[in-house]
Design a protein around this motif. Structure first.
Motif, short mmCIF file in Angstrom:
data_model
loop_
_atom_site.label_atom_id
_atom_site.label_comp_id
_atom_site.label_asym_id
_atom_site.label_seq_id
_atom_site.Cartn_x
_atom_site.Cartn_y
_atom_site.Cartn_z
N ALA A 160 39.66 51.56 40.67
CA ALA A 160 39.94 50.29 39.90
C ALA A 160 39.15 49.60 40.40
CB ALA A 160 41.54 49.94 40.48
N PRO A 161 38.86 48.44 39.55
CA PRO A 161 37.91 47.40 39.86
C PRO A 161 38.65 46.30 40.73
CG PRO A 161 38.84 47.06 37.57
CD PRO A 161 39.43 48.19 38.09
N VAL A 162 37.83 45.43 41.25
CA VAL A 162 38.14 44.35 42.02
C VAL A 162 38.10 43.07 41.43
CG1 VAL A 162 38.17 43.12 44.30
CG2 VAL A 162 37.97 45.84 44.32
N LEU A 163 39.07 42.27 41.42
CA LEU A 163 38.81 41.06 40.75
C LEU A 163 38.93 39.76 41.82
CD1 LEU A 163 40.95 39.95 37.57
CD2 LEU A 163 40.60 38.36 39.52
N ILE A 164 38.06 38.87 41.98
CA ILE A 164 38.12 37.97 43.08
C ILE A 164 37.84 36.57 42.23
CG2 ILE A 164 37.06 36.82 44.91
CD1 ILE A 164 36.00 39.60 45.78
N ILE A 165 38.78 35.50 42.56
CA ILE A 165 38.97 34.45 42.00
C ILE A 165 38.18 33.31 43.20
CG2 ILE A 165 40.23 32.35 41.02
CD1 ILE A 165 39.63 34.73 39.12
N THR A 166 37.48 32.44 42.96
CA THR A 166 36.86 31.50 43.52
C THR A 166 36.48 30.14 43.09
OG1 THR A 166 35.21 31.58 45.89
CG2 THR A 166 34.39 32.26 43.57
#
Length: 342
Positions: A4-10
């Motif tokens: 699965a891909p990893v999603l990061i919000i910043t």
């Protein structure tokens, strides 16, 4: 393995983001993993320095992953809209994702843990998500290294599937949540399972705390998710040994005020040093006891001790709930606001 891909919000927390990405890169499965990073546009001048450092860091190139996608917003969207726009990009290619806030540090087997459990529980419609965080107390002892929880959906590193998420989002509406509030037997069941979540739900619906309702709409975040899983008799999978630690309780986060550590008091959510929490140091992960994983009510009692609610606060919340039943949400909300001003 389906990675699965990893999603990061910043936005502007450079040090926290750098530690998050570095810990993720230390996972052996990182080289097979796509990384999506959503960078919001600064809202205030105080955000610009950190925002600039993040852009410089990311545009130099982040190595160690299969692919890295930077989604740079051209205007400030706020945390949620930034997340939604990046998730939409992810769903163009994948039917699942792993989510991380930018202040989460992960163990070296975080990705193995997530992908393994995403595969195991994909067809189990009673399991809504897989969380990477685990609370700092001893869970019920059995032969498994996993736990089923029905009162908390913790966003400090979680994974889910598109089909299950879309079903949940359709159910999370003001109409449905108001209907839950007007069912005292359902609410009593929640109170018995988690007094803290009962109080959060009532206060959230009355907008006494800004975690559940904004502009007369339910905010589709972890509080709403927690209500959904409990009321629909679903579960979230947690590890017994935490795969993540939150390094953001330093006053810089959106919902993470600085915690006053007091070692002289029993450990609880109000005084625990989250940034120093031990996490799993193993490189690999094997799900032990995942098939037919039991649910223990005792674990809810242990969670209640970690999230204590004072008697006075319980009584205030129950009174507010009775006002909700009698007056309705909007009138009870106005009454609560008047009482705060008086």
């Amino acid at each position: 393995m389906n990675y699965a891909p990893v999603l990061i919000i910043t936005l502007c927390r450079f040090e926290e983001l750098a530690r998050c990405i570095e810990s993720l890169r230390n996972n052996p499965d990182a080289v097979y993993t796509d990384l999506y990073i959503g960078i919001d546009f600064p809202l205030k001048d105080m955000h610009r320095e950190g925002y600039g450092r993040i852009l410089e860091y990311l545009e130099r190139g982040v190595e160690g992953f299969a692919n890295v996608y930077l989604i740079k917003q051209t205007e400030n969207k706020g945390w949620y809209e930034n997340f939604v726009s990046v998730r939409q990009r992810v769903y163009e290619k994948y039917d699942r994702f792993i989510y991380l806030e930018d202040d989460i540090e992960v163990s070296s087997n975080f990705l193995a843990y997530m992908n393994t459990n995403l595969a195991i529980y994909e067809k189990d419609m009673s399991v809504q998500a897989v969380c990477g965080y685990s609370y700092p107390f001893r869970w019920m002892e059995d032969n498994s290294n996993l736990v089923k929880v029905n009162t908390y959906y913790t966003a400090w590193g979680y994974a889910t599937w598109r089909e299950k998420e879309e079903e949940m989002y359709r159910d999370i509406t003001m109409h449905n949540f108001d209907r839950i509030m007007r069912r005292p037997l359902q609410m009593h069941r929640l109170y018995r399972a988690s007094c803290n979540q009962f109080c959060n739900f009532v206060k959230g619906m009355l907008e006494y705390i800004p975690v559940l309702v904004q502009h007369d709409e339910i905010v589709k975040l972890d509080m709403a998710f927690s209500v959904y899983i409990f009321m629909n008799r679903k579960y979230v999978i947690f590890p017994k040994m935490s795969k993540t630690r939150n390094i953001g309780y330093n006053g810089t986060g959106m919902n993470c005020e600085k915690i006053q550590i007091d070692s002289n008091k029993p450990v609880s959510s109000r005084n625990y040093d989250y940034a120093a929490q031990p996490i799993d140091e193993c490189k690999g992960f094997e799900a032990v006891g995942a098939q037919n994983l039991p649910f223990y009510e005792e674990n809810n009692r242990r969670l209640n001790k970690f999230y204590p609610v004072a008697i006075r606060e319980r009584l205030r919340t129950i009174t507010a709930y009775i006002a909700y039943l009698i007056l309705g949400r909007k009138r009870a909300k106005r009454l609560l606001q008047f009482g705060q001003k008086a």
